[in-house]
Design a protein around this motif. Structure first.
Motif, PDB file in Angstrom:
ATOM      1  N   ARG A  99       0.836  -1.207   0.000  1.00  0.00           N
ATOM      2  CA  ARG A  99       0.000   0.000   0.000  1.00  0.00           C
ATOM      3  C   ARG A  99       0.871   1.257   0.000  1.00  0.00           C
ATOM      4  O   ARG A  99       0.595   2.218  -0.709  1.00  0.00           O
ATOM      5  CB  ARG A  99      -0.925   0.000   1.223  1.00  0.00           C
ATOM      6  N   GLU A 102       2.288   2.008  -3.502  1.00  0.00           N
ATOM      7  CA  GLU A 102       1.407   2.256  -4.645  1.00  0.00           C
ATOM      8  C   GLU A 102       1.784   3.501  -5.448  1.00  0.00           C
ATOM      9  O   GLU A 102       1.818   3.460  -6.684  1.00  0.00           O
ATOM     10  CB  GLU A 102      -0.051   2.345  -4.175  1.00  0.00           C
ATOM     11  N   PRO A 122      -2.717  -6.695  -3.909  1.00  0.00           N
ATOM     12  CA  PRO A 122      -3.571  -5.493  -3.897  1.00  0.00           C
ATOM     13  C   PRO A 122      -5.060  -5.831  -3.842  1.00  0.00           C
ATOM     14  O   PRO A 122      -5.828  -5.167  -3.138  1.00  0.00           O
ATOM     15  CB  PRO A 122      -3.210  -4.782  -5.205  1.00  0.00           C
ATOM     16  N   ARG A 179      -2.237   0.528  -8.425  1.00  0.00           N
ATOM     17  CA  ARG A 179      -1.635   1.829  -8.145  1.00  0.00           C
ATOM     18  C   ARG A 179      -2.356   2.574  -7.032  1.00  0.00           C
ATOM     19  O   ARG A 179      -1.891   3.622  -6.577  1.00  0.00           O
ATOM     20  CB  ARG A 179      -1.671   2.710  -9.401  1.00  0.00           C
ATOM     21  N   GLY A 180      -3.516   2.089  -6.625  1.00  0.00           N
ATOM     22  CA  GLY A 180      -4.296   2.792  -5.619  1.00  0.00           C
ATOM     23  C   GLY A 180      -5.108   3.937  -6.179  1.00  0.00           C
ATOM     24  O   GLY A 180      -5.646   4.747  -5.423  1.00  0.00           O
TER      25      GLY A 180
END
Length: 208
Positions: A99, A102, A122, A179-180
């Motif tokens: 996280r 990301e 993820p 990538r968030g």
């Protein structure tokens, strides 16, 4: 086996890094979260690691109680490496590290390797279980054991039995999730992820 190096600091973070802070060690843990793996399988899914370094890391991890090495019964008669219970406890640390990392992904570079199961962690963070989830990401298949307390966390290919949920998404959506930039429930609501199945993970996503 090389002597274990130490930061010689009376700090639990420093002690943890004494064990898993060497280059490649946590990525080996990532691979072994899929369950027992042969040396050749590990080497294939860790592009860039030399055979000498991989062998050295595996010996160090076995010495430190993170992994064990065992021989499969005939007809396989091959050696595999797998995480110990203590090794599996590194999953939350890898999740948090993923996280945190990301924003570092950015666009995929021409030199970047990719494996389908690298998208597993993820997605795992966003799923509620317990249950078995099959994921089709573009042309790639993998599956997740959501809420697993022991044994494999994920695996390549279709689910080994009828899954509790199936997720269908394209690689662009998978990349955005990794990538968030996009949350899984938002992707479901926007129609970018198709969810089927009647198990707890599927119901949680449809109700989110």
């Amino acid at each position: 086996m090389s002597p274990r190096r130490s930061y010689d600091q009376y700090c639990s973070a420093a002690r943890a890094l004494d064990v898993v802070g060497d280059r490649w060690t946590l990525l080996i843990v990532r691979e072994l979260l899929a369950g027992p793996r042969r040396y050749t399988d590990l080497h294939a899914d860790l592009p860039g690691v030399s055979t000498d370094v991989l062998a050295s890391r595996l010996k160090d991890m076995e010495r430190d109680g993170v992994t064990i090495r065992r021989r499969l019964p005939p007809p396989a008669a091959a050696y595999v490496y797998e995480l110990t219970a203590r090794g599996r406890e590194l999953l939350p640390a890898l999740q948090a590290l993923g996280r945190w990392g990301e924003p570092e992904l950015g666009e995929r570079r021409p030199t970047d390797a990719v494996r389908a199961h690298w998208f597993a962690l993820p997605l795992l963070r966003a799923l509620e279980g317990p249950g078995l989830v099959e994921v089709r990401l573009g042309e790639m298949h993998f599956h997740l054991h959501v809420g697993a307390e022991d044994g494999p966390v994920y695996g390549d290919g279709p689910a080994p039995r009828e899954p509790d949920a199936r997720l269908l998404l394209d690689t662009e959506t998978g990349t955005a999730l990794a990538r968030g930039e996009l949350a899984l429930p938002d992707a479901v609501r926007a129609g970018r992820v198709t969810v089927t199945g009647d198990g707890a993970p599927a119901k949680a996503l449809r109700e989110a």
